[in-house]
Design a protein around this motif. Sequence first.
Motif, PDB file in Angstrom:
ATOM      1  N   PRO A  90       0.810  -1.226   0.000  1.00 32.25           N
ATOM      2  CA  PRO A  90       0.000   0.000   0.000  1.00 32.25           C
ATOM      3  C   PRO A  90       0.843   1.276   0.000  1.00 32.25           C
ATOM      4  CG  PRO A  90      -0.222  -1.168   2.094  1.00 32.25           C
ATOM      5  CD  PRO A  90       0.549  -2.068   1.175  1.00 32.25           C
ATOM      6  N   GLY A  91       2.085   1.179   0.486  1.00 32.92           N
ATOM      7  CA  GLY A  91       2.952   2.367   0.473  1.00 32.92           C
ATOM      8  C   GLY A  91       3.555   2.624  -0.896  1.00 32.92           C
ATOM      9  N   SER A  92       3.224   1.765  -1.875  1.00 31.71           N
ATOM     10  CA  SER A  92       3.868   1.883  -3.179  1.00 31.71           C
ATOM     11  C   SER A  92       3.071   2.694  -4.185  1.00 31.71           C
ATOM     12  CB  SER A  92       4.107   0.477  -3.732  1.00 31.71           C
ATOM     13  OG  SER A  92       4.327   0.511  -5.107  1.00 31.71           O
ATOM     14  N   ASN A  93       1.769   2.459  -4.268  1.00 30.26           N
ATOM     15  CA  ASN A  93       0.995   3.110  -5.336  1.00 30.26           C
ATOM     16  C   ASN A  93      -0.494   3.143  -4.986  1.00 30.26           C
ATOM     17  OD1 ASN A  93      -0.372   0.612  -6.572  1.00 30.26           O
ATOM     18  ND2 ASN A  93       1.772   0.015  -6.457  1.00 30.26           N
ATOM     19  N   PRO A  94      -1.242   4.052  -5.620  1.00 25.44           N
ATOM     20  CA  PRO A  94      -2.674   4.203  -5.304  1.00 25.44           C
ATOM     21  C   PRO A  94      -3.489   2.943  -5.610  1.00 25.44           C
ATOM     22  CG  PRO A  94      -1.895   6.002  -6.699  1.00 25.44           C
ATOM     23  CD  PRO A  94      -0.758   5.047  -6.578  1.00 25.44           C
ATOM     24  N   LYS A  95      -3.051   2.175  -6.624  1.00 19.33           N
ATOM     25  CA  LYS A  95      -3.800   0.969  -6.993  1.00 19.33           C
ATOM     26  C   LYS A  95      -3.806  -0.018  -5.825  1.00 19.33           C
ATOM     27  CE  LYS A  95      -2.323  -1.821 -10.378  1.00 19.33           C
ATOM     28  NZ  LYS A  95      -1.921  -2.209 -11.718  1.00 19.33           N
TER      29      LYS A  95
END
Length: 528
Positions: free
Chosen positions: A47-52
């Motif tokens: 979840p800390g990587s991208n909105p998807k």
Amino acid sequence: MSLVKLYDTTLRDGTQAEDISFLVEDKIRIAHKLDECGIHYIEGGWPGSNPKDVAFFKDIKKEKLSQAKIAAFGSTRRAKVTPDKDQNLRTLVESKADAATIFGKTWDFHVHEALRIPLEENLELIFDSLEFLKKNMPEVFYDAEHFFDGYKSNPDYAIKTLQAAQQAGADCIILCDTNGGSMPYEIAAIVDEVKKTITTPLGIHAHNDGECAVANSIISVQQGIVHVQGTINGFGERCGNANLCSIIPALKAKMQRDCISDAQMRTLRELSRYVYELANLAPNKHQPYVGNSAFAHKGGVHVSAIQRHPETYEHMRPELVGNTTRVLVSDLSGRANILAKATEFNINLDSKDPVTLEILEDIKSMENRGYQFEGAEASFELLMKRALGTHRKFFSVIGFRVIDEKRTEDDQPISEATIKVKVGGKIEHTASEGHGPVNALDNALRKALEKFYPKLKDVKLHDYKVRVLPAGQGTASSIRVLIESGDKEGRWGTVGVSSNVIEASYQALVDAIEFKLHKDEETAAPKK
Ligand SMILES: CC(=O)SCCNC(=O)CCNC(=O)[C@H](O)C(C)(C)COP(=O)(O)OP(=O)(O)OC[C@H]1O[C@@H](n2cnc3c(N)ncnc32)[C@H](O)[C@@H]1OP(=O)(O)O
Ligand SMILES: CC(=O)C(=O)O
């Protein structure tokens, strides 16, 4: 029989593979399938990587899963930031997942080179990141990244990193072969050493760079590991991750270890294909256990023996994973292949019948001319029917013409085909356009015949493959066309060979239509 927990990371590590990306909706659909198949943990993303990935954790909360727990992935906190201020750790908590999994550094080389912090500080990163998550998440897993390489470089330090995770209360410590180069005998010896000091349940996460990911996962279970991470079809960074489609049957059918139910294991092939479909990739035919070729027998000697007893050339029953035995026909066939196919097609044939040998000789001579029946079973069935005199000529093609025209340099070319067919006493003459000459010919042929056989409207051309075959002595090279057609009930393959690509395509198209007409007629009046 102790339970081995399965942790799927198709939706996280799987998407780190080249060419693989899933929409949030795809991830949700895959999560449901994994849940139905009995996978215990589904790592949904970082979840800390991208909105998807943030959206996935929000959306999956609204879904009803029958048993699987959802895990969110991240890393230990950044140096110089306290856990409660670390954006990555906060997003893990905010994901409201059932479990958090964070990776941290084990290998002194990585601490020096990738993090560029002192070794002692890395131990603090591990400890207080996990301690923070333990206070805020129901379950916390620790992925000891590069554990085996780290252990080989500096065993004392590698063990200290695990001890930091254990002291912080990690529920499971996963030993990762991140670079995927470890050998099974190294894994076995190192896991044994770890068990002497670490009492927290252990897991394995193996990459496939040395092609040992499945073997390394299996040997780890043999050494007492109780949590196995992997992906469906082995998708993952670089050469991929440990393939759960191979690990599950190995655990259940060969090691008698409990993980999912027998009924769930029978859905494994379907699950594998579902994930390929959503990844927009063609399934790997040769994939062990679940691939189309996993129980496909080609050599005549093999086919003869499996008909006497399947275990002669099958390491387990294909039905256990939802697969089936298949018999292929080629120039490596013997009478047994022909007889097996005849049974499959509901054709009565005896091994002593001279037609059996005639068919075998036809195949061998046609394969020598470039035909290939492995992907063209419908053409083979028609060949058998012709040899047995049960083939019915539904139509004949009197002639066709194909024109390709490019009117100006900038215009797209236009393809048009005209065809004359005879059905019963009637002659039909039609023309049709298409995207390219083969499509135009296909359209024209079907347009001419649909008037007589309306069910041809259901036929779709799914795949078209052209292969240039090397020239023989003094001859021009030939072209082989393989076509896959289908209707509402199924798909079938046909083949054509000629020095002319249109003629080769025409042969395969005519076979495809003849097969459909035979099939419909037989379904309408089944044999007694
Ligand atoms: C083994 C594995 O498969 S781990 C999973 C790998 N997967 C991915 O990387 C996919 C998702 N990744 C991403 O979206 C991005 O990389 C992010 C958002 C996580 C981070 O992006 P950025 O902040 O731009 O950092 P970048 O991608 O350059 O990564 C390097 C940073 O990560 C830090 N880092 C790497 N591993 C760790 C760790 N275990 N703990 C803490 N920090 C770490 C490095 O120190 C470096 O930080 P610095 O630049 O402040 O020195
Ligand atoms: C955690 C992980 O993906 C790895 O070590 O490979």
